[in-house]
Design a protein around this motif. Structure first.
Motif, PDB file in Angstrom:
ATOM      1  N   LEU B  89       2.538   5.352  30.734  1.00  0.00           N
ATOM      2  CA  LEU B  89       1.689   4.204  31.031  1.00  0.00           C
ATOM      3  C   LEU B  89       1.349   3.441  29.752  1.00  0.00           C
ATOM      4  O   LEU B  89       1.405   2.207  29.707  1.00  0.00           O
ATOM      5  CB  LEU B  89       0.406   4.712  31.700  1.00  0.00           C
ATOM      6  CG  LEU B  89      -0.224   3.784  32.732  1.00  0.00           C
ATOM      7  CD1 LEU B  89       0.746   3.548  33.871  1.00  0.00           C
ATOM      8  CD2 LEU B  89      -1.524   4.403  33.251  1.00  0.00           C
ATOM      9  N   ALA B  90       1.007   4.206  28.694  1.00  0.00           N
ATOM     10  CA  ALA B  90       0.635   3.566  27.426  1.00  0.00           C
ATOM     11  C   ALA B  90       1.833   2.835  26.836  1.00  0.00           C
ATOM     12  O   ALA B  90       1.716   1.703  26.346  1.00  0.00           O
ATOM     13  CB  ALA B  90       0.127   4.617  26.447  1.00  0.00           C
ATOM     14  N   LEU B  92       4.394   1.596  28.433  1.00  0.00           N
ATOM     15  CA  LEU B  92       4.677   0.412  29.239  1.00  0.00           C
ATOM     16  C   LEU B  92       3.659  -0.693  28.975  1.00  0.00           C
ATOM     17  O   LEU B  92       3.992  -1.878  28.991  1.00  0.00           O
ATOM     18  CB  LEU B  92       4.699   0.765  30.725  1.00  0.00           C
ATOM     19  CG  LEU B  92       5.880   1.632  31.155  1.00  0.00           C
ATOM     20  CD1 LEU B  92       5.803   1.956  32.638  1.00  0.00           C
ATOM     21  CD2 LEU B  92       7.194   0.931  30.824  1.00  0.00           C
ATOM     22  N   THR B  93       2.413  -0.290  28.739  1.00  0.00           N
ATOM     23  CA  THR B  93       1.399  -1.289  28.407  1.00  0.00           C
ATOM     24  C   THR B  93       1.706  -1.941  27.069  1.00  0.00           C
ATOM     25  O   THR B  93       1.482  -3.137  26.869  1.00  0.00           O
ATOM     26  CB  THR B  93       0.009  -0.629  28.338  1.00  0.00           C
ATOM     27  OG1 THR B  93      -0.190   0.125  29.521  1.00  0.00           O
ATOM     28  CG2 THR B  93      -1.089  -1.660  28.196  1.00  0.00           C
ATOM     29  N   ASN B  94       2.219  -1.130  26.163  1.00  0.00           N
ATOM     30  CA  ASN B  94       2.530  -1.666  24.846  1.00  0.00           C
ATOM     31  C   ASN B  94       3.695  -2.646  24.876  1.00  0.00           C
ATOM     32  O   ASN B  94       3.849  -3.437  23.956  1.00  0.00           O
ATOM     33  CB  ASN B  94       2.861  -0.532  23.878  1.00  0.00           C
ATOM     34  CG  ASN B  94       1.629  -0.070  23.130  1.00  0.00           C
ATOM     35  OD1 ASN B  94       0.735  -0.879  22.860  1.00  0.00           O
ATOM     36  ND2 ASN B  94       1.570   1.205  22.812  1.00  0.00           N
ATOM     37  N   PRO B  96       4.448  -5.400  26.952  1.00  0.00           N
ATOM     38  CA  PRO B  96       4.050  -6.809  26.911  1.00  0.00           C
ATOM     39  C   PRO B  96       3.142  -7.130  25.725  1.00  0.00           C
ATOM     40  O   PRO B  96       3.291  -8.192  25.108  1.00  0.00           O
ATOM     41  CB  PRO B  96       3.310  -7.023  28.236  1.00  0.00           C
ATOM     42  CG  PRO B  96       2.940  -5.672  28.711  1.00  0.00           C
ATOM     43  CD  PRO B  96       3.973  -4.729  28.170  1.00  0.00           C
ATOM     44  N   LEU B  97       2.239  -6.195  25.391  1.00  0.00           N
ATOM     45  CA  LEU B  97       1.317  -6.482  24.287  1.00  0.00           C
ATOM     46  C   LEU B  97       2.050  -6.559  22.951  1.00  0.00           C
ATOM     47  O   LEU B  97       1.823  -7.469  22.155  1.00  0.00           O
ATOM     48  CB  LEU B  97       0.230  -5.403  24.223  1.00  0.00           C
ATOM     49  CG  LEU B  97      -0.804  -5.484  25.355  1.00  0.00           C
ATOM     50  CD1 LEU B  97      -1.816  -4.360  25.234  1.00  0.00           C
ATOM     51  CD2 LEU B  97      -1.507  -6.833  25.304  1.00  0.00           C
ATOM     52  N   PHE B 164      -5.537   7.209  27.246  1.00  0.00           N
ATOM     53  CA  PHE B 164      -4.698   6.017  27.334  1.00  0.00           C
ATOM     54  C   PHE B 164      -4.922   5.096  26.126  1.00  0.00           C
ATOM     55  O   PHE B 164      -3.981   4.647  25.482  1.00  0.00           O
ATOM     56  CB  PHE B 164      -5.020   5.302  28.656  1.00  0.00           C
ATOM     57  CG  PHE B 164      -4.347   3.978  28.818  1.00  0.00           C
ATOM     58  CD1 PHE B 164      -2.992   3.902  29.125  1.00  0.00           C
ATOM     59  CD2 PHE B 164      -5.060   2.793  28.683  1.00  0.00           C
ATOM     60  CE1 PHE B 164      -2.370   2.694  29.289  1.00  0.00           C
ATOM     61  CE2 PHE B 164      -4.447   1.574  28.843  1.00  0.00           C
ATOM     62  CZ  PHE B 164      -3.100   1.522  29.147  1.00  0.00           C
ATOM     63  N   VAL B 168      -2.116   4.084  23.404  1.00  0.00           N
ATOM     64  CA  VAL B 168      -1.742   2.685  23.191  1.00  0.00           C
ATOM     65  C   VAL B 168      -1.844   2.367  21.702  1.00  0.00           C
ATOM     66  O   VAL B 168      -0.961   1.744  21.113  1.00  0.00           O
ATOM     67  CB  VAL B 168      -2.642   1.736  24.013  1.00  0.00           C
ATOM     68  CG1 VAL B 168      -2.486   0.304  23.530  1.00  0.00           C
ATOM     69  CG2 VAL B 168      -2.302   1.828  25.486  1.00  0.00           C
TER      70      VAL B 168
END
Lengths: 325, 296
Positions: B89-90, B92-94, B96-97, B164, B168
């Motif tokens: 999850l982390a 995948l969040t990273n 776009p960021l 999380f 991240v």
């Protein structure tokens, strides 16, 4: 400067690097904004339109193909990015792509990726991609600059045929004078952001407006001379001055291959032959005229016997051009 | 000298027709294949393969059912789930960021850009325990952000959200630094071509820029994921480490080691190794596919 391309014309912008020809092209495409001035297309204010609404097909020197797309996807790109209601159907797009592949003679390569093509093929894909949007104007930025001489010549001929068939106004940027003279309906010669001369290739070549244009369009030999009345005198050789020549001290330019040889006691410029070297069909003759070292070009089979190292001959420029100093 | 008049030998045709033994290794004109491959193999064996082999051998001391029993322990299964799930999850969040940050750093000129650029590397350089303590201080219920989130009933530290956040934090530089050079090298004229062909700004980004970045982005994400799975220092401070809830697998390994349950610890380690290896192989395969496209 002001410059107008006629409908369906093939216009070449020719100039040395830094003359502003590419900038001019990019202004036409909308990729750069001019500080002042205006761009009109068919009376319409082009500067008010964003790049994507101008419908100009642009071909870049280094192809600028989309590497992650196949040839077919590249060509179809301009159609698939249209808003949904203007976008042609899948079958229609496929038909257009096939048609364009035929036009650029790349049948059967639609599934390839750009990296699997040769330079010449890539540039033809880029051209097909630009033509796919049915551009109102085709802009080519040194399209053959990255290709080798042989491919370049082939593509040149082919591009001209393509232009005649597609019937799109084309503006072509190049620094290669041979290319411009060979391809274009009219040639615009630029220097330091200014238009120096505009005209049909032959007219420009035969009557260069300035010494710069003369020098840029081909090899040049240069000597000082004097015009008095209707006579041009260079050293001890007198000839009829070209029409419209300025009076007084002038610069005389002539092409090293537009010459005739005469015996030492005939008419012409006294020349001392230093060396003669055969270069393919041509013969390069190094000689000294009026103390200036010059490289003349003669044709092997028609070279008079008197032209040999160490001998003196007379050289008669056939079409001298005269510019005020 | 009859030689002088003899016909020169016909050069041997160098064609594929010449029978050639199939080679295992494509011949390279660069010398030193044997030496460099030898060093590579010895080095990798000593540093990577041998320790992993030791790890793979260790758990069987307690037998197959011992391993199965260890891994099916709800506490272990939960820890593995927490570790891999939140790491993914982390990462995948990273994506776009990190993409956005790389975009900002490469596409725009603004004062302080270089400082911002240097800041990205900070999670690399900071000892992870320090990062953990700092993050906890901010996100714990008494910290500024934690207190703010608590007003909305969100518990940041000592919950999966805390894990999380830490993951991240440590994964971000991997994504940014993988994407940044590729973004810098993107040809401007390709985007300009898209514009002249009628693409809107959004189409230009989604259809031309992003596909070109995809392999680098994926590689950044898988690095961030791999790093997050193994992360220990920063997480244990912020996680709260409640068994079955916020306990990560690396911590469980340490706990087992402290109880002298070496085989059990190795069993969990082996499971992590297998899952990580599978995930990395899968990501690599996708990445190879993506970068082959248009480059073959």
């Amino acid at each position: 400067m002001s410059l107008q391309a006629r409908d369906k014309e093939f216009l070449a912008l020719l100039g040395p690097s830094g003359s502003g020809k590419t900038t001019l092209l990019r202004v036409l495409a909308g990729l750069e904004e001019p500080d002042s001035g205006e761009v009109r297309f068919d009376g319409e204010d082009f500067l008010a339109l964003p790049v994507r609404k101008r419908k100009v097909g642009m071909v870049f020197q280094h192809y600028a193909l989309f590497r992650h797309m196949t040839v077919a996807q590249n060509i179809a790109f301009g159609l698939t990015v249209r808003p949904a209601r203007e976008r042609p159907g899948k079958a229609e797009i496929k038909r257009r792509v096939t048609e364009l592949l035929d036009l650029v003679q790349l049948q059967g390569l639609e599934k390839r990726f750009p990296s699997q093509l040769s330079g010449g093929q890539r540039q033809r894909v880029a051209l097909a991609r630009a033509l796919a949007i049915e551009p109102r104007m085709l802009l080519l930025d040194e399209p053959f600059g990255a290709l080798d001489a042989q491919v370049r010549r082939e593509l040149r001929r082919w591009l001209r045929e393509l232009h005649d068939r597609a019937g799109v106004t084309t503006v072509f940027v190049t620094h290669d004078q041979e290319e411009a003279l060979d391809l274009a309906d009219r040639v615009a010669i630029l220097k330091d952001g200014e238009l120096v001369q505009l005209g049909a290739p032959n007219a420009v070549y035969e009557h260069p407006a300035t010494p710069f244009v003369f020098d840029f369009l081909g090899q040049a030999c240069q000597l000082p001379g004097i015009v008095q009345g209707r006579t041009l005198t260079v050293a001890d050789w007198g000839t009829a001055a070209p029409e419209g020549a300025p009076q007084g001290a002038v610069q005389v330019f002539f092409r090293p291959d537009e010459i005739a040889f005469a015996p030492a006691d005939g008419a012409g410029l006294a020349a001392e032959v230093l060396a003669v070297a055969q270069r393919g069909p041509d013969v390069r003759i190094d000689c000294r005229i009026e103390g200036v070292l010059m490289e003349l070009i003669g044709h092997g089979p028609t070279l008079p016997a008197g032209v040999a190292p160490g001998l003196s001959v007379r050289v008669k420029p056939l079409r001298p051009q005269v510019y005020a100093t | 000298m009859t030689d002088r008049f003899s016909v020169p030998p016909v050069p041997r045709p160098v064609t594929d027709a010449w029978p050639r033994r199939p080679r295992l290794v494509e011949h390279s004109i660069l010398p030193g294949l044997k030496l460099s491959l030898g060093i590579t193999l010895v080095y990798l064996t000593l540093i990577v393969l041998l320790p992993l082999a030791a790890l793979a051998v260790r758990p069987w001391e307690i037998g197959l059912d011992g391993v199965v029993r260890t891994l099916s322990d709800p506490r272990v299964a939960s820890a593995l789930r927490v570790s891999f799930g939140i790491s993914l999850l982390a990462a995948l969040t990273n994506a776009p960021l990190g993409l956005l940050i790389a975009w900002t750093l490469t596409r725009y000129e603004f004062p302080g850009r270089r400082i911002l650029d240097a800041l990205v590397d900070l999670p690399f350089a900071l000892p992870t325990a320090v990062a953990g303590i700092a993050l906890t201080a901010i996100y714990s219920p008494t910290g500024p952000v934690g207190a703010f989130a608590a007003q909305f009933g969100i518990k940041t530290a000592y919950s999966p959200i805390g894990i999380f956040i830490a993951l991240v934090f440590i994964g971000l530089p991997f994504v940014v630094r993988s994407v940044q050079p590729v973004m810098q090298d993107l040809d401007k004229d390709v985007e300009e071509a898209a514009q002249t062909l009628g693409a809107t700004d959004i189409q230009r980004v989604t259809r031309v820029v992003l596909p070109a970045l995809a392999p680098a982005l994926l590689s950044g994400v898988s690095l961030a994921f791999a790093r997050a799975v193994g992360e220990y220092g920063s997480v244990i401070f912020i996680a709260g480490n409640m068994p079955l809830k916020t306990e990560i697998a690396p911590l469980l390994i340490v706990i087992k080691l402290e109880q002298y349950d070496y085989a059990g610890a190795a069993a969990i380690g082996l499971a992590m190794l297998a899952i990580s290896f599978g995930a990395l192989v899968a990501m690599n395969a996708v990445q190879i596919y993506l970068s082959r496209r248009g480059r073959a």
